[in-house]
Design an enzyme around this catalytic site. Structure first.
Site, PDB file in Angstrom:
ATOM      1  N   CYS B  10       0.849  -1.182   0.000  1.00 21.42           N
ATOM      2  CA  CYS B  10       0.000   0.000   0.000  1.00 21.42           C
ATOM      3  C   CYS B  10       0.893   1.244   0.000  1.00 21.42           C
ATOM      4  CB  CYS B  10      -0.912   0.004   1.216  1.00 21.42           C
ATOM      5  SG  CYS B  10      -0.009  -0.157   2.758  1.00 21.42           S
ATOM      6  N   CYS B  13       2.822   1.840   3.136  1.00 24.95           N
ATOM      7  CA  CYS B  13       3.972   0.965   3.379  1.00 24.95           C
ATOM      8  C   CYS B  13       5.218   1.526   2.700  1.00 24.95           C
ATOM      9  CB  CYS B  13       3.706  -0.441   2.838  1.00 24.95           C
ATOM     10  SG  CYS B  13       2.137  -1.136   3.314  1.00 24.95           S
TER      11      CYS B  13
END
Lengths: 334, 76
Positions: B10, B13
């Protein structure tokens, strides 16, 4: 006019913005509001700005509240609660828990491995994408308080009943075995400070605006098209109250589409203006938000086809019943 | 030191990883960074909101793209 309806008109419906954009379209662009082009341009600019303002303000407030309910804590809250209470709590926590479809699988595995009943887990999985506080505020702004509250209420009911049915069907064996093999770990998270929560809320706003803005523009574009270019008679024939299949059509158009409530609301708004029943529109919105190809593909990694099909069937039937039910009681809602 | 970033790619992240690298550089520290995208391993740490930030097998934070400053505080 009393003070509340004035506040509602200015703050939630943003009458001031409507007037401002009207000035812009008529005086600056030199387009009459009565022409198709003028009307479309106004719809597009006004709706886009309004949705982005509402989105940013509301995501901020809501994320602040949601920072108290991360999935890790929701799991603990749901643990040890049996029976229908677990479904009710799962559905309600689904409203509060911050959720993006990318984390549905870890949440599913986490809940199931923690020994939460499958039904409560599904109640949560249904309500979480379908309803949140942002959609409540947005619906209240566009369609009024009653419809906003009705959407949330029927959404919670679908989530509870859906979970209960899945529980009754004893479908535990249709969960992929590796899910059960996962061990259950609870983590202690440090309590966030007020400043942490503000920071979290700010990050959420940035993250969500970044993620959804293309859907909003597409949604507003489609809405503007429906609003001024597609003749009312065609829309009424397909989706109007006179067509007994309107809710079915709206639901099945909505299901494969992947978007969130922010992208669907301008389309819903334009459809309502064209005389489409409120139940039909709500079915469409619920179909779009709750079931979508990407989320179903992800879910298929953790459950076997039979459970996946059951889940889709229950939610679809629920959405269709809600659509016809609300169409029948439209007079009470508007 | 062993640091794990738990997440499935994502945007948060990626931001966390970037900030972690800056923080390590500024602190002049050395650590092995491991990116974990296996869902079962994620859950085995009790993490459900990504990214999870794990230092020496202890979950330090979940669901947050930590800033450079926050990471520094956690590592020292």
């Amino acid at each position: 006019m009393n003070i509340f309806s004035w506040l509602n008109a200015q703050l939630l419906k943003m009458k001031w913005l409507w007037d401002l954009v009207e000035l812009l379209v008529e005086k600056v662009f030199g387009l009459s509001m009565d022409t198709r082009l003028g009307g479309s341009v106004h719809f597009f600019i006004y709706d886009t700005i309004k949705i982005f303002i509402l989105l940013s303000v509301m995501i901020y407030i809501i994320s602040y509240i949601q920072s108290y309910f991360p999935p890790e804590r929701t799991k603990k809250l749901l643990g040890g609660i049996k029976g229908i209470k677990g479904n009710v709590l799962g559905a309600l926590l689904g409203i509060l828990t911050p959720f993006c479809s990318c984390s549905s699988i870890p949440i599913f595995i986490g809940f199931v491995s923690a020994g939460l009943p499958l039904g409560a887990t599904f109640s949560f999985l249904i309500s979480s994408p379908m309803i949140d506080l942002a959609s409540l505020m947005l619906l209240m702004s566009f369609f009024g308080t009653k419809i906003g509250i009705t959407y949330v209420a029927v959404g919670v009911v679908i989530a509870i009943i859906g979970g209960v049915v899945i529980q009754r069907l004893n479908m535990e064996k249709y969960v992929e075995s590796y899910v059960w093999a996962a061990e259950n770990v609870d983590i202690e998270l440090d309590e966030m400070t007020g400043r942490d929560r503000m920071e979290f809320a700010k990050d959420q706003v940035k993250d969500i605006v970044h993620r959804v803005w293309p859907y909003i523009l597409i949604g507003v574009g489609i809405g503007a098209g429906i609003h001024n270019w597609i003749p009312q008679s065609i829309i009424e024939r397909i989706l109007g109250q006179g067509n007994p299949f309107s809710v079915l059509i709206a639901t099945f158009i909505g299901i494969p589409i992947y978007a969130d409530i922010f992208g669907t609301i301008p389309i819903a708004e334009a459809l309502v203006a064209k005389g489409v029943g409120i139940g039909t529109v709500i079915s469409f919105m619920m179909g779009v938000t709750t079931l979508s190809l990407p989320s179903l593909i992800m879910l298929s990694k953790v459950v076997k086809p039979k459970l996946l099909a059951t889940f889709i069937a229950i939610v679809t039937i629920g959405i269709i019943i809600v659509g016809y039910g609300l169409n029948a009681f439209t007079a009470l809602l508007i | 030191m062993n640091i794990k970033i738990l997440g499935t790619g994502c945007s948060k992240c990626e931001k966390l990883e970037k900030n972690l690298n800056i923080a390590l550089k500024e602190l002049n520290m050395d650590a092995t960074i491991e990116k974990v995208d296996d869902l079962l391993e994620l859950v085995s740490y009790g993490v459900m909101s990504t990214p999870g930030f794990v230092v020496d097998d202890e979950v330090k934070s979940v669901g947050k793209a930590l800033s450079v400053k926050e990471i520094k505080k956690m590592l020292t």
